[in-house]
Design an enzyme around this catalytic site. Structure first.
Site, PDB file in Angstrom:
ATOM      1  CE  LYS A 166     -10.502   9.722 -10.427  1.00 20.60           C
ATOM      2  NZ  LYS A 166      -9.952  10.768  -9.671  1.00 20.60           N
ATOM      3  CD  GLN A 221      -7.176  12.468 -11.408  1.00 19.16           C
ATOM      4  OE1 GLN A 221      -8.038  12.453 -11.240  1.00 19.16           O
ATOM      5  NE2 GLN A 221      -6.183  11.291 -10.848  1.00 19.16           N
ATOM      6  CG  ASP A 227     -10.803  14.743  -5.013  1.00 23.40           C
ATOM      7  OD1 ASP A 227     -11.024  13.494  -5.301  1.00 23.40           O
ATOM      8  OD2 ASP A 227     -10.007  15.587  -5.993  1.00 23.40           O
TER       9      ASP A 227
HETATM   10  N1  LUD Z   1      -6.228  12.975  -7.780  1.00 20.74           N
HETATM   11  C1  LUD Z   1      -6.620  10.902  -7.320  1.00 20.74           C
HETATM   12  N2  LUD Z   1      -4.841  11.529  -8.035  1.00 20.74           N
HETATM   13  C2  LUD Z   1      -4.226   9.925  -8.057  1.00 20.74           C
HETATM   14  N3  LUD Z   1      -6.881   1.674 -10.764  1.00 20.74           N
HETATM   15  C3  LUD Z   1      -7.212   8.591  -8.038  1.00 20.74           C
HETATM   16  C4  LUD Z   1      -6.629   6.347  -8.739  1.00 20.74           C
HETATM   17  C5  LUD Z   1      -8.313   4.992  -9.920  1.00 20.74           C
HETATM   18  N4  LUD Z   1      -7.937  14.735  -7.166  1.00 20.74           N
HETATM   19  C6  LUD Z   1      -7.629  13.724  -7.107  1.00 20.74           C
HETATM   20  O1  LUD Z   1      -8.252   8.788  -8.588  1.00 20.74           O
HETATM   21  O2  LUD Z   1      -8.779  10.411  -6.037  1.00 20.74           O
HETATM   22  C7  LUD Z   1      -8.097  11.170  -6.725  1.00 20.74           C
HETATM   23  N5  LUD Z   1      -8.297  12.642  -6.615  1.00 20.74           N
HETATM   24  N6  LUD Z   1      -6.529   9.710  -7.433  1.00 20.74           N
HETATM   25  N7  LUD Z   1      -6.441   7.410  -8.133  1.00 20.74           N
HETATM   26  C8  LUD Z   1      -5.066   7.702  -7.660  1.00 20.74           C
HETATM   27  C9  LUD Z   1      -5.202   9.265  -7.069  1.00 20.74           C
HETATM   28  C10 LUD Z   1      -5.854  12.017  -7.680  1.00 20.74           C
HETATM   29  C11 LUD Z   1      -5.954   5.315  -8.999  1.00 20.74           C
HETATM   30  C12 LUD Z   1      -6.028   4.027  -9.667  1.00 20.74           C
HETATM   31  C13 LUD Z   1      -7.233   4.209 -10.150  1.00 20.74           C
HETATM   32  C14 LUD Z   1      -7.931   6.174  -9.414  1.00 20.74           C
HETATM   33  C15 LUD Z   1      -7.879   2.642 -10.903  1.00 20.74           C
HETATM   34  O3  LUD Z   1      -8.826   2.724 -11.392  1.00 20.74           O
HETATM   35  C16 LUD Z   1      -7.187   0.262 -11.595  1.00 20.74           C
HETATM   36  C17 LUD Z   1      -7.081  -0.517 -10.204  1.00 20.74           C
HETATM   37  O4  LUD Z   1      -6.266  -0.596  -9.292  1.00 20.74           O
HETATM   38  O5  LUD Z   1      -7.438  -1.799 -10.763  1.00 20.74           O
HETATM   39  C18 LUD Z   1      -6.039   0.210 -12.238  1.00 20.74           C
HETATM   40  C19 LUD Z   1      -6.088   1.048 -13.605  1.00 20.74           C
HETATM   41  C20 LUD Z   1      -4.536   1.200 -14.162  1.00 20.74           C
HETATM   42  O6  LUD Z   1      -3.749   2.144 -13.967  1.00 20.74           O
HETATM   43  O7  LUD Z   1      -4.428   0.380 -15.244  1.00 20.74           O
END
Ligand code: LUD
Ligand code: NAP
Length: 280
Positions: free
Chosen positions: A53, A97, A120
């Site tokens: 992020k 997060q 969020d």
């Molecule tokens: N908390 C989120 N917790 C978890 N995947 C994310 C997520 C990017 N407050 C709050 O960001 O929005 C949120 N707000 N969340 N998540 C999950 C959840 C939170 C999950 C995966 C990814 C954000 C991401 O970039 C990559 C992909 O799917 O290609 C893979 C990254 C890796 O793990 O290698």
């Protein structure tokens, strides 16, 4: 014929490019959008997401501050930081997060974030606005799924959508957003009587369960659009979704991969919401 790929990585890059241009325009007006991300503890997955992020913000010109707090941080200390960020005019968006350590109450924390900085979209007032169709922040993950559909030219109107999972951060807002776009929506969960049968009705199937590869090809209608929100770590390094890709790709018309599907879209939508917060 195997399904076409809904390429989240590519679409997210295009969204980030749009955001970059919006940020440049705002900067010309003297506004630099600012995001504060708060990470409590050292959960390895959260560290990856928060780092991604921060990088994404830097890439598009959003001012980004990450507050990394130790796992022993008290709830009072965390609330103090949020109040300070609420009053910081350089910060337009605040994201704490999740998950938080067990001694901290998530609801109290989310309730403390100023509504106008809740990028969020998790606060009760924002969720209420989402449900009644008022101006709000769309929660990043379901918003990312909707943009994947839009950018691919898939219109939910009149289609049967099935969302598997009813969490506050994915399943419920996803269902509301599909409903707002005139899909006929079914929400499934752990007590759903015949999950496979429900899933087979879906023109658009969204899986947000957190169970590795539980949605298999036999649960998918021929030609359906399959959006896999799940991120499950199996073994040392391997990442799989909630959908069993190899069997699902043979039935679906469109499908998101994991990684490279919904995950990158979630981050792109956070950037969009932060710019929106700064513009307001
Ligand atoms: N908390 C989120 N917790 C978890 N995947 C994310 C997520 C990017 N407050 C709050 O960001 O929005 C949120 N707000 N969340 N998540 C999950 C959840 C939170 C999950 C995966 C990814 C954000 C991401 O970039 C990559 C992909 O799917 O290609 C893979 C990254 C890796 O793990 O290698
Ligand atoms: P969650 O809060 O654990 O919710 C899971 C939901 O799935 C619950 O509603 C649960 O039902 C339901 N469920 C569990 N087992 C089931 C079963 N056997 N059959 C039918 N439904 C079942 O999870 P979440 O936060 O929504 O996340 C779901 C997945 O998405 C996780 O893998 C998470 O890592 C991933 N995720 C990805 C992103 C992204 O950006 N790509 C963002 C957020 C989450 P009950 O309500 O009845 O318990």
């Amino acid at each position: 014929m195997p399904a076409q790929i809904l390429d989240g990585k590519q679409i997210a890059a295009a969204v980030r490019e749009e955001v970059k241009q919006e940020v440049a325009r705002l900067k010309e007006q003297g506004i630099t959008p600012g995001l504060a991300v708060v990470l409590v503890g050292d959960d390895p997955a959260s560290q990856v997401y928060v780092r991604n992020k921060h990088r994404a913000c830097e890439e598009v010109g959003i001012y980004s501050v990450v507050h990394r707090l130790p796992g022993e941080t008290t709830q009072a200390e965390l609330l103090d930081l949020i109040k300070q960020l609420n009053n910081d005019s350089q910060i337009h968006g605040i994201l704490v997060q999740l998950p938080l350590p067990p001694h901290i109450d998530e609801k109290t924390v989310i309730d403390t974030i100023a509504l106008e900085k809740d990028v969020d979209g998790f606060s009760p007032a924002n969720v209420g606005n989402l449900v009644i169709g008022d101006k709000c922040f769309y929660p990043c993950t379901p918003h990312g799924c909707m943009v994947l559909l839009d950018k691919t030219g898939i219109d939910p109107r009149g289609k049967k959508a099935v969302v598997v999972g009813r969490s506050n951060i994915v399943g419920k807002p996803m269902a509301m957003m599909l409903l707002a776009r005139h899909a006929t929506v079914t929400i499934c969960h752990s007590r759903t009587a015949n999950l496979a049968e429900e899933c087979r009705q879906a023109d658009i199937l969204v899986a947000a369960v957190g169970k590795p590869e539980m949605i298999t090809g036999d649960m998918i209608k021929e030609g359906a659009v399959v959006i896999d929100v799940g991120i499950n770590r199996v073994g040392e390094k391997k990442l799989v979704g909630d959908v069993h890709f190899e069997s699902a790709v043979q039935k679906a018309g469109w499908i998101t991969p994991v990684p490279g599907g919904v995950g990158p879209m979630t981050i792109a939508m956070l950037l969009k919401n932060t710019v929106e917060a700064a513009r307001r």
